[in-house]
Design a protein around this motif. Sequence first.
Motif, PDB file in Angstrom:
ATOM      1  N   GLU A 128      -4.347   4.679  -4.614  1.00  0.00           N
ATOM      2  CA  GLU A 128      -2.898   4.902  -4.618  1.00  0.00           C
ATOM      3  C   GLU A 128      -2.564   6.225  -3.925  1.00  0.00           C
ATOM      4  O   GLU A 128      -1.602   6.313  -3.161  1.00  0.00           O
ATOM      5  CB  GLU A 128      -2.367   4.888  -6.057  1.00  0.00           C
ATOM      6  CG  GLU A 128      -0.860   4.763  -6.082  1.00  0.00           C
ATOM      7  CD  GLU A 128      -0.306   4.409  -7.458  1.00  0.00           C
ATOM      8  OE1 GLU A 128      -1.070   4.405  -8.425  1.00  0.00           O
ATOM      9  OE2 GLU A 128       0.897   4.142  -7.521  1.00  0.00           O
ATOM     10  N   THR A 130      -4.415   7.658  -1.649  1.00  0.00           N
ATOM     11  CA  THR A 130      -4.701   7.459  -0.218  1.00  0.00           C
ATOM     12  C   THR A 130      -3.515   6.794   0.461  1.00  0.00           C
ATOM     13  O   THR A 130      -3.095   7.197   1.551  1.00  0.00           O
ATOM     14  CB  THR A 130      -5.970   6.583  -0.046  1.00  0.00           C
ATOM     15  OG1 THR A 130      -7.055   7.218  -0.704  1.00  0.00           O
ATOM     16  CG2 THR A 130      -6.309   6.370   1.422  1.00  0.00           C
ATOM     17  N   LEU A 131      -2.963   5.785  -0.206  1.00  0.00           N
ATOM     18  CA  LEU A 131      -1.824   5.047   0.350  1.00  0.00           C
ATOM     19  C   LEU A 131      -0.613   5.978   0.505  1.00  0.00           C
ATOM     20  O   LEU A 131       0.074   5.951   1.534  1.00  0.00           O
ATOM     21  CB  LEU A 131      -1.493   3.875  -0.580  1.00  0.00           C
ATOM     22  CG  LEU A 131      -0.593   2.760  -0.058  1.00  0.00           C
ATOM     23  CD1 LEU A 131      -1.120   2.154   1.232  1.00  0.00           C
ATOM     24  CD2 LEU A 131      -0.449   1.663  -1.117  1.00  0.00           C
ATOM     25  N   LYS A 132      -0.389   6.800  -0.489  1.00  0.00           N
ATOM     26  CA  LYS A 132       0.727   7.752  -0.434  1.00  0.00           C
ATOM     27  C   LYS A 132       0.538   8.730   0.727  1.00  0.00           C
ATOM     28  O   LYS A 132       1.472   9.010   1.494  1.00  0.00           O
ATOM     29  CB  LYS A 132       0.795   8.513  -1.778  1.00  0.00           C
ATOM     30  CG  LYS A 132       2.046   9.322  -1.958  1.00  0.00           C
ATOM     31  CD  LYS A 132       2.032  10.025  -3.318  1.00  0.00           C
ATOM     32  CE  LYS A 132       3.171  11.027  -3.389  1.00  0.00           C
ATOM     33  NZ  LYS A 132       3.018  11.949  -4.491  1.00  0.00           N
ATOM     34  N   THR A 135       1.178   7.076   4.083  1.00  0.00           N
ATOM     35  CA  THR A 135       2.612   6.871   4.322  1.00  0.00           C
ATOM     36  C   THR A 135       3.262   8.158   4.812  1.00  0.00           C
ATOM     37  O   THR A 135       4.060   8.151   5.751  1.00  0.00           O
ATOM     38  CB  THR A 135       3.300   6.389   3.026  1.00  0.00           C
ATOM     39  OG1 THR A 135       2.640   5.202   2.585  1.00  0.00           O
ATOM     40  CG2 THR A 135       4.766   6.076   3.249  1.00  0.00           C
ATOM     41  N   ILE A 169      -3.206   1.365   6.503  1.00  0.00           N
ATOM     42  CA  ILE A 169      -2.300   0.914   5.430  1.00  0.00           C
ATOM     43  C   ILE A 169      -2.407  -0.605   5.253  1.00  0.00           C
ATOM     44  O   ILE A 169      -2.476  -1.118   4.121  1.00  0.00           O
ATOM     45  CB  ILE A 169      -0.827   1.322   5.742  1.00  0.00           C
ATOM     46  CG1 ILE A 169      -0.676   2.840   5.684  1.00  0.00           C
ATOM     47  CG2 ILE A 169       0.140   0.656   4.765  1.00  0.00           C
ATOM     48  CD1 ILE A 169       0.697   3.362   6.106  1.00  0.00           C
ATOM     49  N   ILE A 172      -5.440  -1.615   3.245  1.00  0.00           N
ATOM     50  CA  ILE A 172      -5.276  -1.407   1.794  1.00  0.00           C
ATOM     51  C   ILE A 172      -4.338  -2.463   1.208  1.00  0.00           C
ATOM     52  O   ILE A 172      -4.612  -3.076   0.177  1.00  0.00           O
ATOM     53  CB  ILE A 172      -4.755   0.020   1.492  1.00  0.00           C
ATOM     54  CG1 ILE A 172      -5.820   1.052   1.863  1.00  0.00           C
ATOM     55  CG2 ILE A 172      -4.373   0.158   0.020  1.00  0.00           C
ATOM     56  CD1 ILE A 172      -5.373   2.496   1.709  1.00  0.00           C
ATOM     57  N   ASN A 173      -3.207  -2.687   1.914  1.00  0.00           N
ATOM     58  CA  ASN A 173      -2.234  -3.675   1.423  1.00  0.00           C
ATOM     59  C   ASN A 173      -2.866  -5.060   1.256  1.00  0.00           C
ATOM     60  O   ASN A 173      -2.515  -5.798   0.330  1.00  0.00           O
ATOM     61  CB  ASN A 173      -1.048  -3.784   2.389  1.00  0.00           C
ATOM     62  CG  ASN A 173      -0.079  -2.621   2.250  1.00  0.00           C
ATOM     63  OD1 ASN A 173      -0.105  -1.916   1.257  1.00  0.00           O
ATOM     64  ND2 ASN A 173       0.741  -2.425   3.255  1.00  0.00           N
TER      65      ASN A 173
ATOM     66  N   VAL B  36       5.035  -0.303   5.127  1.00  0.00           N
ATOM     67  CA  VAL B  36       5.159   0.428   3.849  1.00  0.00           C
ATOM     68  C   VAL B  36       6.012  -0.387   2.872  1.00  0.00           C
ATOM     69  O   VAL B  36       7.201  -0.633   3.116  1.00  0.00           O
ATOM     70  CB  VAL B  36       5.796   1.824   4.085  1.00  0.00           C
ATOM     71  CG1 VAL B  36       5.931   2.584   2.768  1.00  0.00           C
ATOM     72  CG2 VAL B  36       4.964   2.621   5.088  1.00  0.00           C
TER      73      VAL B  36
END
Lengths: 223, 74
Positions: A128, A130-132, A135, A169, A172-173, B36
Amino acid sequence: MKDYSRIDHFSKVFYTEDKGRHRPYIDIAFSNAPPGQVPDAADYLISPKAFGLIDSGADHTAIPFSIGKSIGLAPLQEGEKTIIVSGIGGSIHCVERACTIFMANNLKREIYKFDETVWWKVPSEEIEQTLKGLTEKLNANIEPQKQALADTNLFKHFQVQIDQIKGEIIAINSTLEGGVLVGRPFFNNFEFIQFNHNDRENEHKCFFNYKVKKKKIAQIIPF
Amino acid sequence: MAEQYNLPADSEKYKGEFIVFFPDAENPKVLFHSVVADEAYKKAEEILATEKLRPTVLLVQTSGDNLAQLLAFA
């Protein structure tokens, strides 16, 4: 012939097309509305509408990370054990959460509210974060690219960065998303579900009928 | 309202991205797209506020390896 449209809580739904294939989906949304109550809609969050893939063989109703996050389901707590689901293509982590499910009956112009539980796909805290971070990095490249002239080396430099970050991204998604799966427990709310799937060559003509058990509906909202 | 709800015809070109659209429109159009998730959900809320209709947010899968189906074997 019996006029099924006169039966309460009955609906007929055609299969939905997805990349040339037709599959049985229901029009569904999720919410953090508390069970057993009928609060004002302003008091809780409702997800965007989703395609709920009907899979009566699945043991649970499963939702992607983004939907659970959008309705404010309680995040993974420190020390909380996740349910690890393994299968073809890898494994994912889920937590079980109480969750209200809204199902639209487009034939009757009614929305039914059910008090349910779902398996929610969740990332580890590390993923989480890493994703932040990705972004933030993406936005940090998009903004200056807008100031650069197209076809310049500077513009292309930002584009390379943006494409690379987007790729990370997306990777991960792909582990946290997937579709909404409406599993067997949800069909405890039904009197019956009846698939009229008799010709694979003409799946666009396939449909299913269902009738919901009146006593299982927590609330009916006309629309 | 369409008899069945569908994906936008050009959804394939948004592979890996979240798309926002009205699935029960006759010819659904992509209203917004982003890798995103938070941005797509925020846009969906804005559309709901202005259009008074709840759109759908969907991740266009990059391959047939859909984890929803993976879960089905659990």
